[in-house]
Design a protein around this motif. Structure first.
Motif, PDB file in Angstrom:
ATOM      1  N   ARG A   1      26.959  64.585  27.736  1.00 33.50           N
ATOM      2  CA  ARG A   1      25.684  64.964  26.872  1.00 33.50           C
ATOM      3  C   ARG A   1      25.081  66.089  27.093  1.00 33.50           C
ATOM      4  NH1 ARG A   1      25.383  59.377  26.420  1.00 33.50           N
ATOM      5  NH2 ARG A   1      23.924  59.195  27.911  1.00 33.50           N
ATOM      6  N   ALA A   2      24.451  66.374  28.150  1.00 33.17           N
ATOM      7  CA  ALA A   2      23.789  67.552  28.849  1.00 33.17           C
ATOM      8  C   ALA A   2      24.794  68.723  28.336  1.00 33.17           C
ATOM      9  CB  ALA A   2      23.353  67.454  30.035  1.00 33.17           C
TER      10      ALA A   2
ATOM     11  N   GLU B   1      23.462  74.617  21.847  1.00 30.94           N
ATOM     12  CA  GLU B   1      22.532  75.780  21.774  1.00 30.94           C
ATOM     13  C   GLU B   1      23.222  77.156  21.734  1.00 30.94           C
ATOM     14  OE1 GLU B   1      20.004  74.817  25.259  1.00 30.94           O
ATOM     15  OE2 GLU B   1      19.040  73.064  24.062  1.00 30.94           O
ATOM     16  N   ALA B   2      24.288  77.285  22.750  1.00 35.95           N
ATOM     17  CA  ALA B   2      24.841  78.606  22.806  1.00 35.95           C
ATOM     18  C   ALA B   2      25.752  79.055  21.413  1.00 35.95           C
ATOM     19  CB  ALA B   2      25.995  78.586  24.065  1.00 35.95           C
TER      20      ALA B   2
ATOM     21  N   SER C   1      24.742  77.971  18.450  1.00 31.13           N
ATOM     22  CA  SER C   1      23.536  78.464  17.591  1.00 31.13           C
ATOM     23  C   SER C   1      23.522  79.825  17.804  1.00 31.13           C
ATOM     24  CB  SER C   1      22.209  77.616  17.689  1.00 31.13           C
ATOM     25  OG  SER C   1      22.536  76.492  17.143  1.00 31.13           O
ATOM     26  N   ARG C   2      23.218  80.310  18.946  1.00 24.00           N
ATOM     27  CA  ARG C   2      23.012  81.836  19.326  1.00 24.00           C
ATOM     28  C   ARG C   2      24.042  82.712  18.973  1.00 24.00           C
ATOM     29  NH1 ARG C   2      21.860  80.687  24.317  1.00 24.00           N
ATOM     30  NH2 ARG C   2      23.705  81.433  25.442  1.00 24.00           N
ATOM     31  N   TYR C   3      25.426  82.195  19.321  1.00 20.06           N
ATOM     32  CA  TYR C   3      26.377  82.924  18.535  1.00 20.06           C
ATOM     33  C   TYR C   3      26.370  83.211  17.116  1.00 20.06           C
ATOM     34  CZ  TYR C   3      31.117  84.044  17.373  1.00 20.06           C
ATOM     35  OH  TYR C   3      32.374  84.860  16.967  1.00 20.06           O
ATOM     36  N   ALA C   4      25.901  81.835  16.318  1.00 26.11           N
ATOM     37  CA  ALA C   4      25.836  81.849  14.900  1.00 26.11           C
ATOM     38  C   ALA C   4      24.796  83.016  14.145  1.00 26.11           C
ATOM     39  CB  ALA C   4      25.455  80.713  14.333  1.00 26.11           C
TER      40      ALA C   4
ATOM     41  N   GLY D   1      25.473  88.857  21.281  1.00 21.29           N
ATOM     42  CA  GLY D   1      24.158  87.984  21.674  1.00 21.29           C
ATOM     43  C   GLY D   1      24.629  87.124  22.754  1.00 21.29           C
ATOM     44  N   LEU D   2      25.726  86.519  22.210  1.00 18.64           N
ATOM     45  CA  LEU D   2      26.205  85.272  23.341  1.00 18.64           C
ATOM     46  C   LEU D   2      26.615  85.692  24.499  1.00 18.64           C
ATOM     47  CD1 LEU D   2      26.966  82.363  23.492  1.00 18.64           C
ATOM     48  CD2 LEU D   2      29.475  83.067  22.833  1.00 18.64           C
TER      49      LEU D   2
END
Length: 316
Positions: free
Chosen positions: A149-150, A157-158, A160-163, A169-170
């Motif tokens: 899960r971690a 989160e990664a 979301s950063r890519y999106a 950015g990733l």
């Protein structure tokens, strides 16, 4: 430093592993938890290492305390189960074992077992695989759902950063030892050289057990695997309550998780391992089977149960 050259096709094939690799995590944790700083961040795992030490000694002896390990010991295959990963390791051709162990362990002090390992002795390889299984079962398995899960949280989160910022950015924010200087990804690892990925892409694996440097595995006609360190931002002893327990209850969750582990699971063996009656085990398994989380089949005089893909996704 290792420089990976990415083509536009590679940039469209950047993925994350959707779950932790069981055998690969054993190797990473087997090194990381021998480092005092990492051990302090995972006290429960460290205590299990100490209490299980007799079964783990072959792995600790054959695995360097830190640094590079032979590629065959962290196979790309075997993501779905520990058994698959260990089978991939054990089926490595003798010539490959000899070449990789000799290269990786050139500066490791010589011992009889290490010399036999470098010679691909079948008995030593069997001992290594057995110790890896013991490490997973005795050290990692109790917290395997929490670790997964971690992992998924970091991947989310990664993603979301890519999106929001795209591949640039990733790749620019993976780790301080990884620099994105388009079109090359520069990785400060134990290897050196220049590699052109040729459109096969990247698989990114964040790991609290990766060690001080990222690790890179490149195989012909396969995506490059980049395992990079992340800070242990949670302590397992203080992990939040298991959401599966809130959903299913503690006993049914224990039954569900047990069916995801390697091995042959019967109604009686699950009851014995969890500490419940056979009738209670049968009741919980029937409910899980009706929900599509467990499949069951008769083998001789016993009924054997296995987690379905839906169950593994839910548990991990």
């Amino acid at each position: 430093m290792l420089r990976l050259w990415l083509t536009p096709a590679d940039l469209t094939r950047i993925t994350f592993a959707d779950r932790l690799h069981p055998a690969g995590t054993v190797l990473l944790a087997g090194q990381a938890l021998r480092q005092p700083a990492v051990a302090a961040s995972f006290p429960a795992l460290s205590r299990r290492v100490t209490t299980s030490l007799p079964a783990l000694r072959p792995l600790h002896h054959l695995l360097p305390v830190q640094g590079f390990v032979p590629d065959f010991m962290t196979p790309l295959d075997g993501l779905t189960s520990l058994d698959d990963g260990l089978a991939a390791i054990r089926s490595t051709p003798v010539r490959q074992v000899r070449a990789q162990v000799s290269a990786a362990y050139a500066r490791v002090p010589v011992s009889a077992a290490r010399r036999r390992f470098a010679d691909a002795d079948p008995e030593v390889l069997d001992t290594l695989v057995g110790a890896m299984r013991a490490y997973f079962d005795q050290v990692l398995a109790p917290d395997w759902p929490v670790l997964n899960r971690a992992h998924r949280q970091v991947v989310s989160e990664a993603a979301s950063r890519y999106a929001l910022s795209g591949a640039d950015g990733l790749l620019a924010r993976l780790h301080r030892a990884i620099r994105w200087r388009a079109p090359a990804l520069e990785v400060d690892t134990w290897q050196e050289g220049e590699i052109r990925l040729g459109g096969h892409g990247l698989i990114l694996v964040p790991s609290t057990f990766a060690g001080p440097r990222p690790r890179v595995l490149v195989l012909p006609e396969r995506p490059a695997l980049v395992v990079y360190p992340i800070e242990p931002d949670m302590v397992l002893d203080r992990a939040p309550a298991d959401p599966l327990v809130a959903l299913f209850g503690r006993t049914r969750t224990a039954v569900l998780v047990h069916t995801t582990r390697p091995g042959r699971h019967t109604t009686s063996s699950i009851a014995r391992q969890i500490g419940i009656s056979v009738s209670s085990s049968s009741e919980h398994l029937s409910a899980l089977r009706a929900a599509g989380l467990v499949s069951s089949r008769r083998e001789g005089g016993a009924i054997v149960h296995r987690a379905t893909a839906l169950c593994r996704d839910l548990a991990f």
